[in-house]
Design a protein around this motif. Structure first.
Motif, PDB file in Angstrom:
ATOM      1  N   ILE A   1      29.225  -7.699   8.501  1.00 28.56           N
ATOM      2  CA  ILE A   1      27.943  -7.151   7.747  1.00 28.56           C
ATOM      3  C   ILE A   1      26.614  -7.702   8.073  1.00 28.56           C
ATOM      4  O   ILE A   1      26.409  -8.872   8.519  1.00 28.56           O
ATOM      5  CB  ILE A   1      28.120  -7.683   6.046  1.00 28.56           C
ATOM      6  N   VAL A   2      25.799  -6.655   8.602  1.00 28.41           N
ATOM      7  CA  VAL A   2      24.458  -7.232   8.858  1.00 28.41           C
ATOM      8  C   VAL A   2      23.270  -6.866   8.196  1.00 28.41           C
ATOM      9  O   VAL A   2      23.185  -5.722   7.337  1.00 28.41           O
ATOM     10  CB  VAL A   2      24.143  -6.547  10.292  1.00 28.41           C
ATOM     11  N   VAL A   3      22.628  -7.972   7.589  1.00 29.04           N
ATOM     12  CA  VAL A   3      21.196  -7.586   6.856  1.00 29.04           C
ATOM     13  C   VAL A   3      20.117  -7.377   7.743  1.00 29.04           C
ATOM     14  O   VAL A   3      19.749  -8.112   8.688  1.00 29.04           O
ATOM     15  CB  VAL A   3      21.198  -8.713   5.808  1.00 29.04           C
ATOM     16  N   ILE A   4      19.433  -6.479   7.609  1.00 33.32           N
ATOM     17  CA  ILE A   4      18.102  -6.210   7.971  1.00 33.32           C
ATOM     18  C   ILE A   4      17.009  -6.802   7.344  1.00 33.32           C
ATOM     19  O   ILE A   4      16.732  -6.442   6.273  1.00 33.32           O
ATOM     20  CB  ILE A   4      17.872  -4.646   8.525  1.00 33.32           C
ATOM     21  N   CYS A   5      15.965  -7.467   8.043  1.00 26.46           N
ATOM     22  CA  CYS A   5      14.842  -8.093   7.672  1.00 26.46           C
ATOM     23  C   CYS A   5      13.722  -7.735   8.117  1.00 26.46           C
ATOM     24  O   CYS A   5      13.752  -7.463   9.360  1.00 26.46           O
ATOM     25  CB  CYS A   5      15.015  -9.562   7.323  1.00 26.46           C
ATOM     26  N   GLY A   6      12.498  -7.818   7.671  1.00 25.60           N
ATOM     27  CA  GLY A   6      11.140  -7.554   8.324  1.00 25.60           C
ATOM     28  C   GLY A   6      10.333  -7.033   7.316  1.00 25.60           C
ATOM     29  O   GLY A   6      10.567  -6.690   5.990  1.00 25.60           O
ATOM     30  N   SER A   7       9.300  -7.132   7.754  1.00 26.68           N
ATOM     31  CA  SER A   7       7.889  -6.378   6.920  1.00 26.68           C
ATOM     32  C   SER A   7       8.254  -4.905   6.753  1.00 26.68           C
ATOM     33  O   SER A   7       8.679  -4.276   7.662  1.00 26.68           O
ATOM     34  CB  SER A   7       6.542  -6.515   7.994  1.00 26.68           C
ATOM     35  N   THR A   8       7.953  -4.376   5.351  1.00 24.54           N
ATOM     36  CA  THR A   8       7.923  -3.029   5.099  1.00 24.54           C
ATOM     37  C   THR A   8       7.341  -2.322   5.859  1.00 24.54           C
ATOM     38  O   THR A   8       7.694  -0.959   6.117  1.00 24.54           O
ATOM     39  CB  THR A   8       8.062  -2.980   3.827  1.00 24.54           C
TER      40      THR A   8
ATOM     41  N   ASP B   1      26.881 -11.215   7.345  1.00 23.27           N
ATOM     42  CA  ASP B   1      27.501 -12.092   8.409  1.00 23.27           C
ATOM     43  C   ASP B   1      26.574 -12.732   9.288  1.00 23.27           C
ATOM     44  O   ASP B   1      26.753 -13.713   9.968  1.00 23.27           O
ATOM     45  CB  ASP B   1      28.639 -11.509   9.000  1.00 23.27           C
ATOM     46  N   GLU B   2      25.384 -11.931   9.331  1.00 24.16           N
ATOM     47  CA  GLU B   2      24.297 -12.022  10.091  1.00 24.16           C
ATOM     48  C   GLU B   2      22.949 -11.519   9.776  1.00 24.16           C
ATOM     49  O   GLU B   2      23.117 -10.635   9.086  1.00 24.16           O
ATOM     50  CB  GLU B   2      24.585 -11.745  11.499  1.00 24.16           C
ATOM     51  N   MET B   3      21.764 -11.766  10.312  1.00 21.41           N
ATOM     52  CA  MET B   3      20.683 -11.329  10.047  1.00 21.41           C
ATOM     53  C   MET B   3      20.040 -10.640  11.083  1.00 21.41           C
ATOM     54  O   MET B   3      19.962 -11.065  12.592  1.00 21.41           O
ATOM     55  CB  MET B   3      19.681 -12.130   9.342  1.00 21.41           C
ATOM     56  N   LEU B   4      19.325  -9.321  11.099  1.00 22.21           N
ATOM     57  CA  LEU B   4      18.691  -8.865  12.173  1.00 22.21           C
ATOM     58  C   LEU B   4      17.356  -8.499  11.912  1.00 22.21           C
ATOM     59  O   LEU B   4      16.967  -7.890  10.682  1.00 22.21           O
ATOM     60  CB  LEU B   4      19.166  -7.375  12.617  1.00 22.21           C
ATOM     61  N   VAL B   5      16.338  -9.488  12.403  1.00 18.81           N
ATOM     62  CA  VAL B   5      14.834  -9.055  12.218  1.00 18.81           C
ATOM     63  C   VAL B   5      14.049  -8.164  12.922  1.00 18.81           C
ATOM     64  O   VAL B   5      14.414  -8.141  14.227  1.00 18.81           O
ATOM     65  CB  VAL B   5      14.174 -10.529  12.240  1.00 18.81           C
ATOM     66  N   VAL B   6      13.594  -7.129  12.261  1.00 18.91           N
ATOM     67  CA  VAL B   6      12.997  -6.137  12.945  1.00 18.91           C
ATOM     68  C   VAL B   6      11.460  -6.131  12.919  1.00 18.91           C
ATOM     69  O   VAL B   6      10.792  -6.515  12.066  1.00 18.91           O
ATOM     70  CB  VAL B   6      13.567  -4.863  12.014  1.00 18.91           C
ATOM     71  N   GLY B   7      10.865  -5.644  14.027  1.00 20.68           N
ATOM     72  CA  GLY B   7       9.415  -5.898  14.334  1.00 20.68           C
ATOM     73  C   GLY B   7       8.875  -6.839  15.109  1.00 20.68           C
ATOM     74  O   GLY B   7       9.572  -8.140  15.317  1.00 20.68           O
ATOM     75  N   ASP B   8       7.726  -6.751  15.408  1.00 19.68           N
ATOM     76  CA  ASP B   8       7.075  -7.665  16.278  1.00 19.68           C
ATOM     77  C   ASP B   8       6.275  -8.616  15.509  1.00 19.68           C
ATOM     78  O   ASP B   8       5.039  -9.131  16.248  1.00 19.68           O
ATOM     79  CB  ASP B   8       6.016  -6.907  17.258  1.00 19.68           C
ATOM     80  N   TYR B   9       6.294  -8.530  14.129  1.00 16.09           N
ATOM     81  CA  TYR B   9       5.347  -9.386  13.103  1.00 16.09           C
ATOM     82  C   TYR B   9       6.197 -10.194  12.368  1.00 16.09           C
ATOM     83  O   TYR B   9       6.971  -9.545  11.808  1.00 16.09           O
ATOM     84  CB  TYR B   9       4.145  -8.491  12.644  1.00 16.09           C
ATOM     85  N   ILE B  10       5.823 -11.335  11.993  1.00 18.49           N
ATOM     86  CA  ILE B  10       6.663 -12.303  11.013  1.00 18.49           C
ATOM     87  C   ILE B  10       5.628 -12.761   9.993  1.00 18.49           C
ATOM     88  O   ILE B  10       4.897 -13.614  10.434  1.00 18.49           O
ATOM     89  CB  ILE B  10       7.582 -13.578  11.568  1.00 18.49           C
TER      90      ILE B  10
ATOM     91  N   GLU C   1      10.445 -12.757  20.715  1.00 18.97           N
ATOM     92  CA  GLU C   1       9.348 -13.408  21.059  1.00 18.97           C
ATOM     93  C   GLU C   1       8.796 -13.904  19.823  1.00 18.97           C
ATOM     94  O   GLU C   1       8.044 -14.658  19.449  1.00 18.97           O
ATOM     95  CB  GLU C   1       8.118 -12.892  21.721  1.00 18.97           C
ATOM     96  N   VAL C   2       8.992 -13.344  18.749  1.00 16.75           N
ATOM     97  CA  VAL C   2       8.463 -13.594  17.475  1.00 16.75           C
ATOM     98  C   VAL C   2       9.237 -14.659  16.387  1.00 16.75           C
ATOM     99  O   VAL C   2       8.790 -15.055  15.341  1.00 16.75           O
ATOM    100  CB  VAL C   2       8.313 -12.564  16.539  1.00 16.75           C
ATOM    101  N   ASP C   3      10.351 -15.426  17.148  1.00 17.36           N
ATOM    102  CA  ASP C   3      11.163 -15.948  16.442  1.00 17.36           C
ATOM    103  C   ASP C   3      10.417 -17.204  16.041  1.00 17.36           C
ATOM    104  O   ASP C   3      10.029 -18.023  17.007  1.00 17.36           O
ATOM    105  CB  ASP C   3      12.513 -16.360  17.296  1.00 17.36           C
ATOM    106  N   PRO C   4      10.397 -17.599  14.665  1.00 16.28           N
ATOM    107  CA  PRO C   4       9.527 -18.795  14.505  1.00 16.28           C
ATOM    108  C   PRO C   4      10.156 -20.192  15.045  1.00 16.28           C
ATOM    109  O   PRO C   4       9.178 -21.207  15.110  1.00 16.28           O
ATOM    110  CB  PRO C   4       9.514 -18.941  12.868  1.00 16.28           C
TER     111      PRO C   4
END
Length: 129
Positions: A25-32, A91-100, A124-127
């Motif tokens: 199971i992957v959860v997608i996160c990021g700015s809407t 089980d993991e997170m996928l962060v989408v986009g070039d802005y956090i 490159e946006v990984d904090p």
């Protein structure tokens, strides 16, 4: 005398997922603002055989369900809680986009505090990089 190991809720969930033979199971996160990219990531992750959970509402886009500002604020709080539950389930997170932004940064920190692996469409946006 030895006592049996009591399982944590996280261990019980992991065991239940194994017993049910659930796919990863992957959860997608990021700015809407990246909803289009999230939908594309959903397609790719689903094609790879994963269960995908992601934000279901874009409160930045007009809709009658959140047209009232007071109701919209209450809805945002409920959706934030719901998204944290999705992170716990995944089980993991996928962060989408070039802005956090602040919300996504907090979600990443939350996932990492739970020991969840975090991937990025734009590493490159990984904090924490």
């Amino acid at each position: 005398m030895s006592y049996p190991h009591l399982l944590t809720p996280e261990e019980k969930l992991a065991d239940a997922k194994k017993l049910l033979s659930l796919p990863h199971i992957v959860v997608i996160c990021g700015s809407t603002r990246f909803m289009t990219e999230m939908n594309e990531a959903d397609l790719r992750e689903t094609k790879a055989g994963k269960i995908v959970v992601k934000p279901g509402c874009d409160l930045k886009s007009p809709h009658e369900l959140w047209s009232d500002p007071v109701e919209a604020e209450a809805l945002k709080a409920r959706l934030d809680d719901l998204h944290r539950a999705k992170i716990r389930l995944a089980d993991e997170m996928l962060v989408v986009g070039d802005y956090i932004g602040d919300s996504t940064r907090a979600e990443i920190a939350y996932a990492r505090s739970l020991g969840k692996p975090v991937r990025f469409t734009h590493p490159e946006v990984d904090p924490d990089a």
